[in-house]
Write a protein that holds these residues in place. Structure first.
Motif, short mmCIF file in Angstrom:
data_model
loop_
_atom_site.label_atom_id
_atom_site.label_comp_id
_atom_site.label_asym_id
_atom_site.label_seq_id
_atom_site.Cartn_x
_atom_site.Cartn_y
_atom_site.Cartn_z
N TYR A 115 0.82 -1.22 0.00
CA TYR A 115 0.00 0.00 0.00
C TYR A 115 0.85 1.27 0.00
O TYR A 115 0.31 2.38 0.04
CB TYR A 115 -0.96 -0.01 1.19
N GLY A 116 2.16 1.12 -0.03
CA GLY A 116 3.05 2.27 -0.15
C GLY A 116 3.20 3.10 1.10
O GLY A 116 3.53 4.29 1.02
N VAL A 117 3.02 2.50 2.29
CA VAL A 117 3.09 3.27 3.53
C VAL A 117 4.17 2.76 4.48
O VAL A 117 4.21 3.18 5.64
CB VAL A 117 1.72 3.29 4.25
N LEU A 118 5.05 1.89 4.04
CA LEU A 118 6.08 1.35 4.92
C LEU A 118 7.25 2.32 5.01
O LEU A 118 7.86 2.67 4.00
CB LEU A 118 6.56 -0.01 4.40
N SER A 119 7.57 2.74 6.22
CA SER A 119 8.72 3.62 6.42
C SER A 119 10.00 2.80 6.37
O SER A 119 9.98 1.57 6.51
CB SER A 119 8.60 4.34 7.76
#
Length: 212
Positions: A115-119
């Motif tokens: 989902y493109g939200v991993l730091s």
């Protein structure tokens, strides 16, 4: 960075805690496809400070989401057992007891990544036929939020950096805007709220304001 807007929400099946107490190992948002809208939101960690304020903010207005046929689902990179333990703790002790919507475990980090939200990021060092993979930075989820329609398509995305708590009521406004567009085919201008005028293009391409 590629956007997921207007694309099908990435599939996942994962462990989760339902109703604040029941651990399941096959939770998926695809079960709501064709039936409900979904607000899928990510938070960094259990047992922290900003995260419970957001989690309770969604719970406090849960009837408003249910009225709009919308399911709330939370995700973090903690285990389902961490979620369960936190859910048993009273609010006065820093817990989130009383939260009833699903909380998903993304212990493998794959949901947050897709989902493109991993730091943070992974670093791969390939040398002499050996591969060394290590994480750089803390691999937790940013404060991402995704509005998914009944067809399973992502229609709205909001991603905050770790220190910045989100405005939960904005999710309600976006659901109202999407459902108004789906029902009437009319678009919603800046700062629009339910009951206010919408907009529609006429045959000359001119935008007309209409009564909602």
């Amino acid at each position: 960075m590629k956007t997921l807007i207007s694309k099908e929400a990435p599939y996942f099946k994962a462990n989760a805690v339902l109703n604040g107490k029941d651990i399941v190992n096959d939770f998926t948002i695809q079960q709501y496809k064709g039936k409900k809208y979904v607000i899928l939101f990510f938070y960094p960690k259990d047992f922290t400070f900003v995260c419970p304020t957001e989690i309770y903010a969604f719970q406090n207005i849960l009837p408003s989401f249910e009225k709009r046929n919308t399911q709330i689902v939370a995700v973090s990179t903690d285990t389902e057992y961490s979620h369960w333990t936190w859910l048993q703790m009273p609010k006065k002790n820093g817990g989130i007891h009383g939260v009833t919507y699903p909380i998903v475990s993304d212990i493998n980090k794959t949901i947050s990544y897709n989902y493109g939200v991993l730091s943070g990021f992974w670093n791969c060092d390939c040398n002499n036929n050996s591969v060394k993979i290590e994480g750089k930075g803390e691999l937790v989820a940013y404060r991402g939020l995704f509005l998914i329609d009944k067809k399973g398509i992502i229609r709205h995305i909001l991603i905050n950096d770790l220190p910045l708590g989100r405005n939960v009521k904005e999710s309600i406004r976006m659901i109202d805007a999407l459902q108004t567009f789906e029902k009437k085919g009319e678009v919603c201008p800046a700062n629009w709220n339910i009951g206010e005028k919408t907009m529609k293009a006429n045959h000359e391409g001119i935008i007309d304001y209409l009564s909602s």
